[in-house]
Design a protein around this motif. Structure first.
Motif, PDB file in Angstrom:
ATOM      1  N   SER A   9       1.880 -15.650   7.515  1.00 27.08           N
ATOM      2  CA  SER A   9       1.306 -15.045   6.305  1.00 27.08           C
ATOM      3  C   SER A   9       2.387 -14.344   5.483  1.00 27.08           C
ATOM      4  N   PHE A  10       2.154 -14.241   4.165  1.00 26.58           N
ATOM      5  CA  PHE A  10       3.094 -13.588   3.255  1.00 26.58           C
ATOM      6  C   PHE A  10       2.628 -12.159   3.009  1.00 26.58           C
ATOM      7  N   LYS A  11       3.543 -11.190   3.229  1.00 26.59           N
ATOM      8  CA  LYS A  11       3.166  -9.781   2.993  1.00 26.59           C
ATOM      9  C   LYS A  11       4.102  -9.176   1.957  1.00 26.59           C
ATOM     10  N   ARG A  12       3.528  -8.635   0.872  1.00 28.96           N
ATOM     11  CA  ARG A  12       4.337  -8.099  -0.223  1.00 28.96           C
ATOM     12  C   ARG A  12       4.854  -6.707   0.123  1.00 28.96           C
ATOM     13  N   GLN A  13       6.128  -6.464  -0.178  1.00 28.78           N
ATOM     14  CA  GLN A  13       6.750  -5.173   0.100  1.00 28.78           C
ATOM     15  C   GLN A  13       6.219  -4.089  -0.847  1.00 28.78           C
ATOM     16  N   ALA A  14       6.050  -2.870  -0.342  1.00 27.93           N
ATOM     17  CA  ALA A  14       5.606  -1.763  -1.211  1.00 27.93           C
ATOM     18  C   ALA A  14       6.775  -1.329  -2.106  1.00 27.93           C
ATOM     19  N   SER A  15       6.475  -0.947  -3.337  1.00 21.62           N
ATOM     20  CA  SER A  15       7.522  -0.517  -4.274  1.00 21.62           C
ATOM     21  C   SER A  15       8.045   0.874  -3.896  1.00 21.62           C
ATOM     22  N   SER A  16       9.326   1.168  -4.254  1.00 26.94           N
ATOM     23  CA  SER A  16       9.958   2.399  -3.770  1.00 26.94           C
ATOM     24  C   SER A  16      10.038   3.540  -4.767  1.00 26.94           C
ATOM     25  N   PHE A  17      10.104   3.238  -6.060  1.00 31.65           N
ATOM     26  CA  PHE A  17      10.285   4.301  -7.055  1.00 31.65           C
ATOM     27  C   PHE A  17       8.933   4.546  -7.712  1.00 31.65           C
ATOM     28  N   ARG A  18       8.379   5.728  -7.548  1.00 33.85           N
ATOM     29  CA  ARG A  18       6.982   5.928  -7.934  1.00 33.85           C
ATOM     30  C   ARG A  18       6.768   7.169  -8.797  1.00 33.85           C
ATOM     31  N   GLU A  19       7.717   7.466  -9.693  1.00 34.29           N
ATOM     32  CA  GLU A  19       7.561   8.643 -10.545  1.00 34.29           C
ATOM     33  C   GLU A  19       6.711   8.334 -11.771  1.00 34.29           C
ATOM     34  N   VAL A  20       6.319   9.382 -12.494  1.00 37.86           N
ATOM     35  CA  VAL A  20       5.580   9.205 -13.742  1.00 37.86           C
ATOM     36  C   VAL A  20       6.367   9.850 -14.886  1.00 37.86           C
ATOM     37  N   ILE A  21       5.929   9.579 -16.106  1.00 39.40           N
ATOM     38  CA  ILE A  21       6.520  10.235 -17.277  1.00 39.40           C
ATOM     39  C   ILE A  21       5.421  11.107 -17.875  1.00 39.40           C
ATOM     40  N   SER A  22       5.684  12.419 -17.988  1.00 37.46           N
ATOM     41  CA  SER A  22       4.675  13.280 -18.614  1.00 37.46           C
ATOM     42  C   SER A  22       5.347  14.568 -19.073  1.00 37.46           C
ATOM     43  N   HIS A  23       4.673  15.274 -19.978  1.00 37.16           N
ATOM     44  CA  HIS A  23       5.234  16.532 -20.487  1.00 37.16           C
ATOM     45  C   HIS A  23       5.438  17.537 -19.359  1.00 37.16           C
ATOM     46  N   SER A  24       4.598  17.449 -18.312  1.00 33.04           N
ATOM     47  CA  SER A  24       4.725  18.442 -17.239  1.00 33.04           C
ATOM     48  C   SER A  24       5.684  17.980 -16.131  1.00 33.04           C
ATOM     49  N   HIS A  25       6.204  16.763 -16.236  1.00 36.63           N
ATOM     50  CA  HIS A  25       7.150  16.304 -15.206  1.00 36.63           C
ATOM     51  C   HIS A  25       8.483  17.044 -15.381  1.00 36.63           C
ATOM     52  N   PRO A  26       9.094  17.523 -14.273  1.00 40.88           N
ATOM     53  CA  PRO A  26      10.338  18.290 -14.425  1.00 40.88           C
ATOM     54  C   PRO A  26      11.486  17.480 -15.025  1.00 40.88           C
ATOM     55  N   VAL A  27      11.496  16.185 -14.841  1.00 41.46           N
ATOM     56  CA  VAL A  27      12.628  15.377 -15.319  1.00 41.46           C
ATOM     57  C   VAL A  27      12.195  14.389 -16.400  1.00 41.46           C
ATOM     58  N   PHE A  28      11.187  13.577 -16.103  1.00 43.42           N
ATOM     59  CA  PHE A  28      10.860  12.448 -16.971  1.00 43.42           C
ATOM     60  C   PHE A  28       9.852  12.837 -18.057  1.00 43.42           C
TER      61      PHE A  28
ATOM     62  N   TYR B 287      21.237  -0.181  -7.206  1.00 46.03           N
ATOM     63  CA  TYR B 287      22.244   0.628  -6.509  1.00 46.03           C
ATOM     64  C   TYR B 287      22.730   1.788  -7.371  1.00 46.03           C
ATOM     65  N   LYS B 288      22.694   1.605  -8.689  1.00 44.96           N
ATOM     66  CA  LYS B 288      23.060   2.691  -9.602  1.00 44.96           C
ATOM     67  C   LYS B 288      22.046   3.838  -9.449  1.00 44.96           C
ATOM     68  N   ALA B 289      20.780   3.462  -9.235  1.00 48.69           N
ATOM     69  CA  ALA B 289      19.731   4.473  -9.053  1.00 48.69           C
ATOM     70  C   ALA B 289      19.805   5.088  -7.660  1.00 48.69           C
ATOM     71  N   ASP B 290      20.143   4.270  -6.671  1.00 54.44           N
ATOM     72  CA  ASP B 290      20.165   4.747  -5.282  1.00 54.44           C
ATOM     73  C   ASP B 290      21.142   3.879  -4.497  1.00 54.44           C
ATOM     74  N   SER B 291      22.300   4.451  -4.198  1.00 53.08           N
ATOM     75  CA  SER B 291      23.345   3.647  -3.558  1.00 53.08           C
ATOM     76  C   SER B 291      22.936   3.210  -2.152  1.00 53.08           C
ATOM     77  N   ASN B 292      21.896   3.850  -1.596  1.00 49.33           N
ATOM     78  CA  ASN B 292      21.437   3.454  -0.255  1.00 49.33           C
ATOM     79  C   ASN B 292      20.194   2.582  -0.306  1.00 49.33           C
ATOM     80  N   TYR B 293      19.846   2.082  -1.476  1.00 50.12           N
ATOM     81  CA  TYR B 293      18.609   1.318  -1.610  1.00 50.12           C
ATOM     82  C   TYR B 293      18.579   0.152  -0.620  1.00 50.12           C
ATOM     83  N   GLY B 294      17.455  -0.013   0.055  1.00 51.32           N
ATOM     84  CA  GLY B 294      17.381  -1.066   1.080  1.00 51.32           C
ATOM     85  C   GLY B 294      16.230  -2.033   0.883  1.00 51.32           C
ATOM     86  N   GLY B 295      15.570  -1.971  -0.267  1.00 52.12           N
ATOM     87  CA  GLY B 295      14.416  -2.851  -0.480  1.00 52.12           C
ATOM     88  C   GLY B 295      14.775  -4.080  -1.287  1.00 52.12           C
ATOM     89  N   ARG B 296      13.768  -4.771  -1.781  1.00 51.87           N
ATOM     90  CA  ARG B 296      14.002  -5.955  -2.623  1.00 51.87           C
ATOM     91  C   ARG B 296      14.256  -5.505  -4.053  1.00 51.87           C
TER      92      ARG B 296
END
Ligand SMILES: N[C@@H](CCC(=O)N[C@@H](CS)C(=O)NCC(=O)O)C(=O)O
Length: 364
Positions: A14-33, A143-152
């Motif tokens: 069977s084929f199993k899809r990998q879960a995504s790793s970067f899960r932030e949002v963009i909003s006025h109350s977000h500290p960064v985005f 890798y620019k976002a995360d030099s240790n990234y290990g996903g697809r």
């Protein structure tokens, strides 16, 4: 991590899809985005149904001049997605990134053969350069976002130019961010404002999305990447059972619309949830528009085509494609056909792209 096309699990086929790793949002109350114009960028493939969701939503929300787009080459090799080489003839024209499909033309009909190879680097046709950093691979962006990234290294990627990182790489969340209203103040004023998840329909949209995702959007992948006959048969039958479920919903809906509004007005209200275009249509569309051109033959979803077996679904598809520009202007049948047939060597080792079906989508 190597990135050739995902394979079935050898234990159960069977084929199993990998879960995504970067899960932030963009909003006025977000500290960064925080919401801002020209701060965020989308990295997409025009072949990919998940990335296509993001492009459609961006266009429907009037955000084409707010969020730029770079388009990977349609061919995915053992190292994943790549951009056109910076030395390729393309001038670094950032204006093109603010079109509905990042400057790559979307025509109603495909012409994918004609000596085109995976080494074709036709600027603005096979893809674009990475306009921001002139990278050659999508993996370098991860890798620019995360030099240790290990996903697809998947598309779509919603990128923050300010902090130079990935905000989110999960399409279902990216489209909710784009729809959330945080960019409304920057949106094109000539695009009518649309809420793809109105509160009164949210519960039904979520319900439809859930079973459409598992049984149709991802169902075609589970069928196509099945590693065992019995898994393939189970998944293919499941896809068609759920296409029939959609067909039944649409059939009832259309009859009611005709009764209430007459034959002429019915198509303008013909959507999967409620009587308006919603996120549920966007998410269903990106699979259904690929169904006859690739999933029928490449993923062996060939119990029937949409056009021959599901009349109401086909009507719904043609209505959306021809009447809503954000759908047609982001649908590239060349990328769709070339990507699947040339990138999955385990399914199509000779990489021969079938000529049909003709046409890719029926007329209105
Ligand atoms: N959960 C992700 C899935 C995205 C995804 O699987 N994208 C495919 C293209 S259709 C991809 O980039 N695959 C590259 C790989 O697996 O190496 C989403 O919906 O955003």
């Amino acid at each position: 991590m190597s990135s050739s096309a995902p394979l079935a699990d050898p234990r159960d086929g069977s084929f199993k899809r990998q879960a995504s790793s970067f899960r932030e949002v963009i909003s006025h109350s977000h500290p960064v985005f925080k919401p801002a114009a020209s701060r965020y960028w989308l990295y997409v493939s025009l072949a990919c149904p998940w990335a296509h969701r993001a492009l459609i939503t961006r266009a429907l929300k009037g955000l084409t001049s707010v969020i730029g787009v770079s388009v990977v080459h349609w061919h995915m090799d053992s190292k994943g997605w790549r951009f056109l080489p910076f030395e390729s003839q393309e001038t670094d024209n950032r204006n093109l990134c603010f079109g509905p499909s990042g400057g790559v033309k979307c025509l109603p009909h495909s012409k994918p053969t004609n000596g085109v190879t995976s080494e074709s680097y036709r600027a603005g046709i096979d893809g674009t350069i990475d306009h921001n950093y002139h990278l050659s691979r999508l993996s370098e962006l991860y890798y620019k976002a995360d030099s240790n990234y290990g996903g697809r290294f998947t598309v779509p990627v919603l990128w923050d130019l300010e902090t130079q990182t990935i905000v989110n790489n999960e399409s279902s969340e990216i489209i909710r961010i784009l729809n959330s209203g945080v960019f409304d103040e920057f949106a094109d004023t000539d695009t009518p404002s649309i809420n793809l998840v109105p509160q009164e329909l949210e519960k039904e949209i979520d319900e439809v999305n859930e079973w459409v995702y598992d049984n149709i959007n991802n169902g075609v992948y589970k069928t196509g990447f099945a590693g065992k006959q019995e898994v393939y048969e189970r998944e293919a039958a499941n896809v068609f059972a759920h296409l029939q479920k959609v067909e039944n919903i649409l059939e009832k809906k259309y009859a009611k619309l005709i009764e209430n509004y007459g034959e002429k007005a019915a198509p303008s209200k013909f959507f999967i949830v409620g009587e308006q275009l919603t996120e549920a249509d966007v998410r269903l569309y990106t699979t259904i528009v690929r169904f006859d051109p690739v999933y029928v033959q490449h993923f062996k979803c060939n119990i029937s085509t949409i056009r021959d077996g599901f009349k109401m679904l086909d009507l719904w598809l043609r209505n959306i494609y021809w009447n809503f520009e954000p759908f047609s202007s982001t649908t590239n049948f060349d990328h769709i056909k070339l990507h699947y047939t040339r990138s999955h060597a385990q399914i199509n080792p000779l990489g021969i792209t079938p000529l049909g079906p003709k046409p890719d989508i029926g007329p209105l």
